[in-house]
Write a protein that holds these residues in place. Structure first.
Motif, PDB file in Angstrom:
ATOM      1  N   ILE A  45       0.924  -1.346  -0.093  1.00 36.16           N
ATOM      2  CA  ILE A  45      -0.104   0.011  -0.021  1.00 36.16           C
ATOM      3  C   ILE A  45       1.028   1.236  -0.117  1.00 36.16           C
ATOM      4  CG2 ILE A  45      -1.499   1.367   1.315  1.00 36.16           C
ATOM      5  CD1 ILE A  45      -2.765  -1.163   2.158  1.00 36.16           C
ATOM      6  N   VAL A  49       1.502   4.408  -2.810  1.00 36.89           N
ATOM      7  CA  VAL A  49       1.379   5.885  -2.509  1.00 36.89           C
ATOM      8  C   VAL A  49       2.604   6.523  -2.711  1.00 36.89           C
ATOM      9  CG1 VAL A  49       0.703   7.284  -0.920  1.00 36.89           C
ATOM     10  CG2 VAL A  49      -0.587   5.251  -0.838  1.00 36.89           C
ATOM     11  N   ILE A  93      -7.961   7.732  -5.358  1.00 37.48           N
ATOM     12  CA  ILE A  93      -7.591   6.440  -4.834  1.00 37.48           C
ATOM     13  C   ILE A  93      -8.401   5.960  -3.897  1.00 37.48           C
ATOM     14  CG2 ILE A  93      -5.854   5.603  -3.104  1.00 37.48           C
ATOM     15  CD1 ILE A  93      -3.758   7.427  -4.278  1.00 37.48           C
ATOM     16  N   SER A  94      -9.026   6.786  -2.972  1.00 37.96           N
ATOM     17  CA  SER A  94     -10.252   6.336  -2.392  1.00 37.96           C
ATOM     18  C   SER A  94     -11.229   5.436  -3.301  1.00 37.96           C
ATOM     19  CB  SER A  94     -10.842   7.369  -1.499  1.00 37.96           C
ATOM     20  OG  SER A  94      -9.738   8.108  -0.812  1.00 37.96           O
ATOM     21  N   VAL A  97     -10.044   1.931  -4.700  1.00 35.90           N
ATOM     22  CA  VAL A  97      -9.767   1.040  -3.802  1.00 35.90           C
ATOM     23  C   VAL A  97     -11.355   0.327  -3.310  1.00 35.90           C
ATOM     24  CG1 VAL A  97      -9.913   2.252  -1.734  1.00 35.90           C
ATOM     25  CG2 VAL A  97      -8.712   0.295  -1.639  1.00 35.90           C
ATOM     26  N   LEU A 106      -8.779  -2.905   4.205  1.00 32.30           N
ATOM     27  CA  LEU A 106      -7.942  -2.548   3.128  1.00 32.30           C
ATOM     28  C   LEU A 106      -8.393  -1.324   2.488  1.00 32.30           C
ATOM     29  CD1 LEU A 106      -7.438  -6.115   1.262  1.00 32.30           C
ATOM     30  CD2 LEU A 106      -5.597  -4.592   2.641  1.00 32.30           C
ATOM     31  N   GLN A 107      -9.631  -1.065   2.606  1.00 34.58           N
ATOM     32  CA  GLN A 107     -10.039   0.113   2.155  1.00 34.58           C
ATOM     33  C   GLN A 107      -9.605   1.452   2.890  1.00 34.58           C
ATOM     34  OE1 GLN A 107     -14.556  -0.268   2.053  1.00 34.58           O
ATOM     35  NE2 GLN A 107     -14.429  -1.424  -0.063  1.00 34.58           N
ATOM     36  N   THR A 110      -5.788   1.906   2.961  1.00 38.16           N
ATOM     37  CA  THR A 110      -5.353   2.746   1.753  1.00 38.16           C
ATOM     38  C   THR A 110      -5.952   4.159   1.707  1.00 38.16           C
ATOM     39  OG1 THR A 110      -5.699   0.702   0.194  1.00 38.16           O
ATOM     40  CG2 THR A 110      -5.276   2.404  -0.737  1.00 38.16           C
ATOM     41  N   SER A 114      -2.959   7.351   1.757  1.00 37.67           N
ATOM     42  CA  SER A 114      -3.008   8.212   0.676  1.00 37.67           C
ATOM     43  C   SER A 114      -2.878   9.668   0.999  1.00 37.67           C
ATOM     44  CB  SER A 114      -4.394   8.120  -0.450  1.00 37.67           C
ATOM     45  OG  SER A 114      -5.380   8.494   0.364  1.00 37.67           O
ATOM     46  N   ILE A 168       1.851   1.762   7.789  1.00 36.93           N
ATOM     47  CA  ILE A 168       1.250   2.997   7.362  1.00 36.93           C
ATOM     48  C   ILE A 168       1.414   4.184   8.599  1.00 36.93           C
ATOM     49  CG2 ILE A 168      -1.108   4.072   6.795  1.00 36.93           C
ATOM     50  CD1 ILE A 168      -1.973   1.062   5.868  1.00 36.93           C
TER      51      ILE A 168
END
Length: 472
Positions: A45, A49, A93-94, A97, A106-107, A110, A114, A168
């Motif tokens: 991920i 990005v 990106i949102s 995904v 996962l959503q 991500t 981002s 992240i």
């Protein structure tokens, strides 16, 4: 002037080597606290990005650095264009995904990750100004503070059992702390204003740089993907072990030197003779240090792998040797892309960069099933052999950098490194050393023979190298 330049380089390398040390610490912690799947999810991920952020950064930052005069309208245009395109990217990106995976974890990962694009892009104008003014102390401080805060935060998240969120969290905290430090160092208010002609000029200047950066990143990530498809996970593991040993010193040294080189080259962009001179001097000094380093890694690959990492990694030894030789060859043209950016002629090598990247990936795809990791190492060597003369040809077209100048800057370090290799291969077996004594003996004999060989060809090299920091 000499002390100022040496201080600048000291701060650059403090940042780069500090980052490597901190990266190693956090990686070891994650290896113990996270499962391979958790680490993999977070890494993938963040890699996606970061690739997007890298492309945007390349478009704006380097053109700002090379501007003859940086005005407020350039700063406001670049800053707010970066903010707007970052927000748009976060939205895209949102949405993507949400369509790609039904997994809400996962959503959210991500979408949150981002945000790193926004923090990265907000920092570009500050970083560009500090590179122009050679304020590498502040750049080093903000990066190291960000890395420490990110590492502590990421490890804390991992200890709380949140898995991939640790990776992240580290990336986001690092970028957030970095931009806060930069804004505190330069607390100006940037008015909302985007100048169309200036933005178009920045995009026109930065597009070739971004394509080159994208090509390089596609190569680094694509080789692993294609190798995994054709040769399997074991081949990827062996290749990455060898590549990691090369990339740790190369990333620190190259990034440090090139961060310093772009503003130095840009100041001389209107004087081709002086620019050619500093390129040649910089190549000579860098080659003096780096060529024997990578040839030395090739010579000691067997000891490095078996003594430090164990016999299970023995298949990585020949890969490390090939990759080390590839890095040694790359030293001879390491400033080519930076010099072309400085004179705004980086478009001259775009086709070469893209085509050689495609060639390397095609070689891995074709030969990976037969030769495993060696297909990837060989593909990178083949690309280096093809791209190096094309980069020099681009420099020749842009500023008249001749082939003679290319050879004069590199031949001493190459010959002395070959003398070093021959001496180690002939002398060391006669000593009967084993284990770590064998490794130490290789390093000592290699260093002494290289120093003697180089000094015979160029007795006054200390004075000449010192002049690099005091002239031109």
């Amino acid at each position: 002037m000499a002390n100022h330049r040496l201080t600048t380089l000291t701060w650059i390398f403090t940042e780069k080597f500090g980052l490597i040390l901190l990266s190693m610490i956090t990686f070891v912690a994650y290896a113990r606290l996270l499962s391979p799947a958790e680490l993999g999810v977070g890494t993938v991920i963040i890699a996606i990005v970061e690739l997007i952020g890298l492309v945007y950064s390349s478009v704006l930052e380097d053109p700002l650095v090379r501007l003859e005069r940086l005005e407020d309208k350039h700063i406001s245009t670049a800053y707010w264009a970066a903010v707007l395109v970052s927000l748009a990217s976060i939205g895209v990106i949102s949405g993507a995904v949400m369509l790609y995976t039904p997994d809400p974890v996962l959503q959210w990962m991500t979408v949150v990750a981002s945000l790193k694009i926004l923090f990265t892009m907000m920092a570009r104008v500050y970083v560009a100004q500090m590179r122009r003014s050679s304020n590498f102390r502040m750049l080093a401080s903000r990066t190291l503070l960000g890395k420490v805060a990110g590492g502590v935060g990421g490890i804390a998240v991992a200890l709380w059992g949140l898995g991939a969120w640790a990776v992240i969290a580290q990336a986001l905290i690092m970028e957030l702390v970095s931009i806060i430090v930069l804004m505190r160092a330069d607390p100006r208010r940037i008015p909302f204003h985007i100048d169309g002609p200036i933005l178009r000029e920045l995009l026109r200047s930065g597009a070739p740089v971004a394509i080159n950066a994208l090509s390089s990143q596609t190569l680094q990530r694509g080789v692993n993907v294609v190798l995994g498809i054709t040769a399997g996970a074991n081949a990827v593991g062996m290749f990455n072990m060898a590549m990691r040993i090369i990339e740790l010193p190369r990333t620190a040294i190259y990034n440090g030197l090139l961060s310093y080189a772009l503003p130095a080259f840009s100041r001389r962009s209107a004087e081709p003779k002086r620019l050619i001179g500093i390129i040649g001097d910089s190549t000579a000094v860098s080659g003096f240090l780096l060529t024997p380093l990578f040839i030395g890694i090739a010579l000691t690959a067997n000891d490095l792998i078996l003594l430090i990492f164990g016999a299970k990694w023995a298949e990585a030894i020949p890969l490390l040797q090939v990759l080390a030789c590839t890095a040694a060859i790359g030293n001879s043209a390491m400033y080519a892309t930076t010099a072309l950016v400085a004179v705004n002629r980086s478009h001259l090598t775009i086709k070469a960069e893209v085509l050689t990247t495609a060639l390397a990936l095609a070689l891995v795809y074709t030969l990976g099933n037969l030769y495993g990791g060696m297909a990837a190492a060989g593909a990178l060597l083949a690309r280096m052999l093809v791209i190096t003369p094309l980069q020099i040809r681009g420099l020749n077209t842009a500023i008249g950098y001749s082939w003679r100048g290319f050879f004069e800057a590199s031949y001493r370090s190459v010959i002395a490194s070959l003398v070093m290799a021959a001496t180690v291969l002939v002398v060391l077996p006669q000593l009967g050393l084993q284990g770590y004594l064998h490794l130490i003996g290789s390093i000592v004999i290699g260093a002494l023979s290289y120093a003697v060989g180089y000094s015979v060809m160029h007795p006054h090299w200390p004075q000449e190298f010192k002049s690099v920091f005091t002239s031109r």
